[in-house]
Write an enzyme that holds these catalytic residues in place. Structure first.
Site, PDB file in Angstrom:
ATOM      1  N   ARG A 186       0.837  -1.197   0.000  1.00 63.15           N
ATOM      2  CA  ARG A 186       0.000   0.000   0.000  1.00 63.15           C
ATOM      3  C   ARG A 186       0.873   1.250   0.000  1.00 63.15           C
ATOM      4  O   ARG A 186       1.972   1.252   0.539  1.00 63.15           O
ATOM      5  CB  ARG A 186      -0.922   0.023   1.222  1.00 63.15           C
ATOM      6  CG  ARG A 186      -2.108  -0.921   1.115  1.00 63.15           C
ATOM      7  CD  ARG A 186      -3.044  -0.809   2.306  1.00 63.15           C
ATOM      8  NE  ARG A 186      -2.435  -1.282   3.534  1.00 63.15           N
ATOM      9  CZ  ARG A 186      -1.877  -0.517   4.459  1.00 63.15           C
ATOM     10  NH1 ARG A 186      -1.872   0.806   4.328  1.00 63.15           N
ATOM     11  NH2 ARG A 186      -1.341  -1.033   5.532  1.00 63.15           N
ATOM     12  N   TYR A 243      -1.553  -3.496  -6.783  1.00 58.77           N
ATOM     13  CA  TYR A 243      -1.428  -4.160  -5.470  1.00 58.77           C
ATOM     14  C   TYR A 243      -2.768  -4.172  -4.728  1.00 58.77           C
ATOM     15  O   TYR A 243      -3.483  -3.151  -4.705  1.00 58.77           O
ATOM     16  CB  TYR A 243      -0.347  -3.468  -4.614  1.00 58.77           C
ATOM     17  CG  TYR A 243      -0.354  -4.019  -3.207  1.00 58.77           C
ATOM     18  CD1 TYR A 243       0.177  -5.283  -2.950  1.00 58.77           C
ATOM     19  CD2 TYR A 243      -0.968  -3.337  -2.163  1.00 58.77           C
ATOM     20  CE1 TYR A 243       0.115  -5.841  -1.676  1.00 58.77           C
ATOM     21  CE2 TYR A 243      -1.033  -3.885  -0.883  1.00 58.77           C
ATOM     22  CZ  TYR A 243      -0.488  -5.136  -0.657  1.00 58.77           C
ATOM     23  OH  TYR A 243      -0.565  -5.674   0.603  1.00 58.77           O
ATOM     24  N   GLY A 245      -4.182  -3.770  -1.676  1.00 55.58           N
ATOM     25  CA  GLY A 245      -4.722  -2.675  -0.863  1.00 55.58           C
ATOM     26  C   GLY A 245      -4.954  -1.392  -1.647  1.00 55.58           C
ATOM     27  O   GLY A 245      -5.712  -0.519  -1.214  1.00 55.58           O
ATOM     28  N   LYS A 262      -9.777  -2.098   1.358  1.00 52.70           N
ATOM     29  CA  LYS A 262      -9.451  -0.961   2.226  1.00 52.70           C
ATOM     30  C   LYS A 262     -10.218   0.300   1.814  1.00 52.70           C
ATOM     31  O   LYS A 262     -10.662   1.068   2.662  1.00 52.70           O
ATOM     32  CB  LYS A 262      -7.946  -0.684   2.194  1.00 52.70           C
ATOM     33  CG  LYS A 262      -7.078  -1.884   2.545  1.00 52.70           C
ATOM     34  CD  LYS A 262      -7.374  -2.410   3.915  1.00 52.70           C
ATOM     35  CE  LYS A 262      -6.346  -3.461   4.324  1.00 52.70           C
ATOM     36  NZ  LYS A 262      -6.627  -3.990   5.668  1.00 52.70           N
ATOM     37  N   HIS A 300     -10.941  -2.198  11.238  1.00 51.64           N
ATOM     38  CA  HIS A 300      -9.858  -3.062  10.769  1.00 51.64           C
ATOM     39  C   HIS A 300      -9.684  -4.196  11.788  1.00 51.64           C
ATOM     40  O   HIS A 300      -8.718  -4.218  12.549  1.00 51.64           O
ATOM     41  CB  HIS A 300      -8.581  -2.202  10.669  1.00 51.64           C
ATOM     42  CG  HIS A 300      -7.451  -2.858   9.944  1.00 51.64           C
ATOM     43  ND1 HIS A 300      -6.132  -2.491  10.154  1.00 51.64           N
ATOM     44  CD2 HIS A 300      -7.423  -3.836   9.007  1.00 51.64           C
ATOM     45  CE1 HIS A 300      -5.350  -3.219   9.378  1.00 51.64           C
ATOM     46  NE2 HIS A 300      -6.099  -4.041   8.672  1.00 51.64           N
ATOM     47  N   SER A 332      -1.557  -3.728  10.213  1.00 54.22           N
ATOM     48  CA  SER A 332      -1.266  -4.685   9.147  1.00 54.22           C
ATOM     49  C   SER A 332      -0.056  -5.554   9.499  1.00 54.22           C
ATOM     50  O   SER A 332       0.923  -5.059  10.061  1.00 54.22           O
ATOM     51  CB  SER A 332      -0.955  -3.921   7.859  1.00 54.22           C
ATOM     52  OG  SER A 332      -1.983  -2.989   7.611  1.00 54.22           O
ATOM     53  N   CYS A 368       0.420  -7.920  11.667  1.00 53.80           N
ATOM     54  CA  CYS A 368       0.689  -8.166  13.095  1.00 53.80           C
ATOM     55  C   CYS A 368      -0.010  -9.439  13.569  1.00 53.80           C
ATOM     56  O   CYS A 368      -0.253  -9.597  14.761  1.00 53.80           O
ATOM     57  CB  CYS A 368       0.217  -6.998  13.947  1.00 53.80           C
ATOM     58  SG  CYS A 368       1.317  -5.586  13.893  1.00 53.80           S
ATOM     59  N   GLY A 369      -0.385 -10.317  12.639  1.00 55.43           N
ATOM     60  CA  GLY A 369      -0.899 -11.625  13.059  1.00 55.43           C
ATOM     61  C   GLY A 369      -2.412 -11.729  13.151  1.00 55.43           C
ATOM     62  O   GLY A 369      -2.919 -12.618  13.839  1.00 55.43           O
ATOM     63  N   ASP A 376      -9.824  -9.628   8.624  1.00 56.97           N
ATOM     64  CA  ASP A 376      -9.258  -8.290   8.380  1.00 56.97           C
ATOM     65  C   ASP A 376     -10.215  -7.136   8.665  1.00 56.97           C
ATOM     66  O   ASP A 376      -9.779  -6.103   9.134  1.00 56.97           O
ATOM     67  CB  ASP A 376      -8.784  -8.202   6.921  1.00 56.97           C
ATOM     68  CG  ASP A 376      -7.875  -7.001   6.659  1.00 56.97           C
ATOM     69  OD1 ASP A 376      -7.021  -6.708   7.525  1.00 56.97           O
ATOM     70  OD2 ASP A 376      -8.013  -6.353   5.608  1.00 56.97           O
ATOM     71  N   SER A 388       4.640 -10.655   0.331  1.00 61.09           N
ATOM     72  CA  SER A 388       3.998 -11.530  -0.659  1.00 61.09           C
ATOM     73  C   SER A 388       2.699 -12.056  -0.051  1.00 61.09           C
ATOM     74  O   SER A 388       2.577 -12.185   1.160  1.00 61.09           O
ATOM     75  CB  SER A 388       4.928 -12.670  -1.069  1.00 61.09           C
ATOM     76  OG  SER A 388       5.428 -13.352   0.059  1.00 61.09           O
ATOM     77  N   ARG A 389       1.739 -12.354  -0.916  1.00 63.05           N
ATOM     78  CA  ARG A 389       0.371 -12.595  -0.435  1.00 63.05           C
ATOM     79  C   ARG A 389      -0.249 -13.852  -1.029  1.00 63.05           C
ATOM     80  O   ARG A 389       0.117 -14.290  -2.122  1.00 63.05           O
ATOM     81  CB  ARG A 389      -0.511 -11.391  -0.840  1.00 63.05           C
ATOM     82  CG  ARG A 389      -0.085 -10.080  -0.203  1.00 63.05           C
ATOM     83  CD  ARG A 389      -0.630  -9.962   1.172  1.00 63.05           C
ATOM     84  NE  ARG A 389      -0.200  -8.762   1.889  1.00 63.05           N
ATOM     85  CZ  ARG A 389      -0.933  -8.165   2.832  1.00 63.05           C
ATOM     86  NH1 ARG A 389      -2.117  -8.624   3.153  1.00 63.05           N
ATOM     87  NH2 ARG A 389      -0.465  -7.126   3.486  1.00 63.05           N
ATOM     88  N   ARG A 439       2.277  -4.018  17.885  1.00 59.98           N
ATOM     89  CA  ARG A 439       3.554  -4.721  17.950  1.00 59.98           C
ATOM     90  C   ARG A 439       4.480  -3.809  18.733  1.00 59.98           C
ATOM     91  O   ARG A 439       4.952  -2.800  18.203  1.00 59.98           O
ATOM     92  CB  ARG A 439       4.031  -4.910  16.511  1.00 59.98           C
ATOM     93  CG  ARG A 439       5.335  -5.633  16.311  1.00 59.98           C
ATOM     94  CD  ARG A 439       5.667  -5.619  14.820  1.00 59.98           C
ATOM     95  NE  ARG A 439       4.880  -6.577  14.065  1.00 59.98           N
ATOM     96  CZ  ARG A 439       5.243  -7.837  13.844  1.00 59.98           C
ATOM     97  NH1 ARG A 439       6.408  -8.284  14.293  1.00 59.98           N
ATOM     98  NH2 ARG A 439       4.471  -8.638  13.147  1.00 59.98           N
ATOM     99  N   GLY A 477      -0.743 -20.256  18.909  1.00 63.04           N
ATOM    100  CA  GLY A 477      -1.777 -21.014  19.617  1.00 63.04           C
ATOM    101  C   GLY A 477      -1.852 -20.654  21.098  1.00 63.04           C
ATOM    102  O   GLY A 477      -2.935 -20.670  21.710  1.00 63.04           O
ATOM    103  N   ASN A 504      -1.786 -17.915  22.410  1.00 60.35           N
ATOM    104  CA  ASN A 504      -2.602 -16.716  22.656  1.00 60.35           C
ATOM    105  C   ASN A 504      -3.995 -17.084  23.181  1.00 60.35           C
ATOM    106  O   ASN A 504      -4.673 -16.260  23.792  1.00 60.35           O
ATOM    107  CB  ASN A 504      -2.726 -15.868  21.379  1.00 60.35           C
ATOM    108  CG  ASN A 504      -1.381 -15.271  20.986  1.00 60.35           C
ATOM    109  OD1 ASN A 504      -0.496 -15.143  21.837  1.00 60.35           O
ATOM    110  ND2 ASN A 504      -1.214 -14.905  19.731  1.00 60.35           N
TER     111      ASN A 504
HETATM  112  C1  OXD Z   1      -3.311  -4.557   5.252  1.00 60.23           C
HETATM  113  C2  OXD Z   1      -3.920  -5.735   4.610  1.00 60.23           C
HETATM  114  O1  OXD Z   1      -2.393  -3.950   4.689  1.00 60.23           O
HETATM  115  O2  OXD Z   1      -4.851  -6.312   5.201  1.00 60.23           O
HETATM  116  O3  OXD Z   1      -3.764  -4.216   6.360  1.00 60.23           O
HETATM  117  O4  OXD Z   1      -3.522  -6.117   3.495  1.00 60.23           O
HETATM  118 MN    MN Z   2      -5.474  -5.282   6.992  1.00 60.23          MN
END
Ligand code: OXD
Ligand code: MN
Length: 591
Positions: free
Chosen positions: A80, A208, A210, A217, A237, A259, A261-262, A286, A374-375, A406, A500, A502
């Site tokens: 993004r 891309y 986003g 988004k 979000h 974004s 952060c798990g 998301d 990468s996605r 984070r 796990g 968490n």
């Molecule tokens: C972000 C996504 O950037 O979800 O937050 O791709």
């Molecule tokens: Mn996101």
């Protein structure tokens, strides 16, 4: 068999409002062809086949990754671009200092120049889409016009596209108008413009996710947050996850993290062996649209129907559900390849890369084999933890809202807010280290209230006030928590195992919601005492647990001062109630 009456009407005829706009865009962009997407499986396969034939998609190993493909983006177009993303409201004040702003007329003139003739020789795809279950009163529709077949495939996975969405638009008479072109992919001519007052989005120069999947988004957060404010709901979000305890109770929680952060990992969490009897269901990974329900609770839908997740780090230990889910029918972007034509990424330990994300022979001195951002794009129904509740028109009731960032230092593992208003302060004070999901320096701590810094479509001061108003209307508001999975010791080691484990923190939260768990009452909120967490079988030292559940008063006093300064950036838009909540935390810290 009789033909359903709607199939007699062609898509352009179905909604004259959409056709008229498509015609205007056609005149401006001058495509060779216009194609209306019906959302069928055969259409998806045909468009994907055309991309493979043109060499823009690469089919991966048919045996081990059936129906999986690799897309390599332009090397300059991998994340993004927040510095090129604008909110174009009549008044600059409405966009707020949290957004880049441009006057609508100026933005439209600039974009007109860039869009003029940009689709020559290309196909203009019309993609009607619905964000949310098609029969949900909370769903909202839009139409994305794009000249990228890759975007069409992604939109088909991430949203409900085609005829049914167009039928809903025709019935409702309103839709978000999203115009996208990859243009010439030159970063100097790349802009993502939002016109919330007109429900419009214009994006050029990037393919891309986003920046280019306008349902995500741009619509489901920036435009929707604006709509939500005027209609009394929240567009956030947040992931949404269902947790069934060994007692058989199911609670849904929604959690906001910046974004990369798990969020996807938490949404698909696998309970550790040491906590038998728990089940986890993913509703969304998301975005959450949250509505006050007639019963005084907050109800959530996931407006998306797929996941656009970060690939690196995905393995059976970190996220087995995701690892299994992306072994078939998945679109990969910017991963590396093995000698067997399988996708490869850092953290996939069972093979070796031979070709990097740029298509070069892999050489570690060039950096990571897969791009750090990468996605994968994959249908939500492929997730082993998928639940039908994700398709429920009224959504799921939310027991707890969780905010997190984070942060190496300061923020403890978990703490609970005292009230909704205190929870808004807690959410507003989220700060986090930046990640590869956006262009820019990685690892710097920045303020990211409710993890919405890049996505709130209006002035953050007004946004905080809206949060306070929504809570005031809830008779049975969810509890609110803050977590930090990323706390480190002085020698730079993570103090908490995460993933796990968490669930140990989530289970304490749910017990709090049921008034069954104890806590220590501290200046920043309620924290578990070390003995309040179920740590049976956890690989974490007693000293780490103490560090994770201790409030550093001096550090927090500095934080309060810093955050007060941040709130002042929004001037008179910042609600007084937020300053009052902050003063109360300060008073307790000094007591
Ligand atoms: C972000 C996504 O950037 O979800 O937050 O791709
Ligand atoms: Mn996101």
């Amino acid at each position: 068999m009789a033909t359903a009456p709607h199939t007699l009407v062609s898509m352009p005829e179905l909604s004259p409002g959409v056709s008229e706009w498509v015609e205007q865009v056609r005149e401006l962009t001058q495509p060779a062809k216009v194609y209306w997407c019906d959302g069928s499986q055969s259409e998806f396969q045909r468009i994907r086949g055309e991309l493979v034939a043109r060499g823009e998609l690469k089919e991966l190993n048919k045996e081990t990754f059936p129906n999986c493909h690799l897309y390599r983006s332009d090397p300059t177009d991998v994340a993004r671009v927040e510095h090129l993303t604008f909110v174009c409201t009549q008044s600059k004040d409405d966009a707020g200092p949290n957004n880049n702003w441009m006057a609508p007329d100026e933005a439209k003139a600039k974009m007109r120049g860039l869009f003029a003739g940009c689709m020559k020789g290309r196909t203009l795809y019309v993609v009607p889409y619905c964000m949310g279950p098609i029969d949900s009163p909370y769903a909202r529709c839009g139409v994305e016009i794009t000249d990228s077949a890759y975007v069409v495939l992604n939109m088909a996975i991430m949203t409900r596209i085609g005829r049914r969405a167009l039928e809903r638009i025709a019935a409702e008479g309103t839709f978000v108008k999203g115009l996208h072109s990859t243009g010439d992919l030159n970063p100097a001519r790349r802009f993502i413009m939002h016109f919330p007052e007109e429900l419009g989005i214009q994006s050029i120069g990037s393919g891309y996710g986003g920046n280019a999947l306008l349902g995500k988004k741009c619509h489901a957060l920036r435009i929707a947050s604006w709509q939500a404010r005027s209609e009394g709901w929240l567009a956030e979000h947040m992931l949404i996850v269902g947790l069934q305890s060994p007692r058989g109770e199911t609670h849904y929680v929604a959690a906001a993290f910046p974004s990369a952060c798990g969020k996807t990992n938490l949404a698909m969490l696998i309970p550790p062996d040491a906590l038998p009897g728990w089940k986890v269901f993913t509703v969304g990974d998301d975005i959450a649209w949250l509505h006050p329900g007639p019963d005084g609770r907050l109800w959530a839908i996931n407006p998306e129907s797929g996941y656009f997740g970060v690939v690196p780090g995905t393995n059976p230990k970190t996220n087995k559900n995701a690892y299994d889910m992306i072994r078939h029918d998945t679109l990969f972007t910017n991963v590396a390849l093995t000698a067997d034509n399988e996708p490869w990424w850092e953290g996939r330990k069972d093979s070796q890369p031979v070709t990097d994300w740029l298509g070069r022979p892999y050489d570690p001195s060039n950096g990571p084999a897969a791009h750090p951002n990468s996605r994968f794009t994959v249908a939500a129904t492929q997730n082993p933890a998928y639940t039908q509740a994700a398709a429920e028109p009224r959504g799921v009731p939310i027991s707890a809202l969780i905010f997190g960032g984070r942060r190496r230092e300061l923020a403890p593992l978990v703490y609970e807010a005292r009230s909704w208003a205190h929870g808004v302060l807690v959410g507003a004070s989220v700060a986090s280290e930046t990640t590869a999901a956006a262009v820019g320096e990685v690892g710097v701590v920045r303020r990211d209230p409710m993890a919405m810094k890049p996505f709130a479509g209006y002035n953050y001061g007004d946004y905080f006030a809206h949060w306070l108003n929504v809570g005031a209307k809830l008779k049975r508001p969810p509890r609110m928590f803050h977590v930090n999975w990323f706390r480190q010791s002085a020698d730079g080691k993570f103090l908490w195992p995460g993933f796990g484990d968490n669930l140990r923190v989530l289970s304490w939260m749910l017990e709090r919601c049921a008034n069954r768990a104890e806590a220590q009452d501290t200046a920043i909120g309620f924290l578990p005492r070390p003995g309040d967490l179920n740590l049976q079988g956890a690989d974490v030292s007693a000293q780490a647990v103490t560090e994770l559940t201790t409030v550093d008063k001096a550090g927090w006093l500095r934080e309060v001062g810093d955050f007060r300064g941040y709130l002042q950036e929004f001037g008179s838009h910042t609600p007084k109630q937020l300053y009052d909540e902050l003063a109360e935390v300060e008073r307790r810290l000094k007591a």
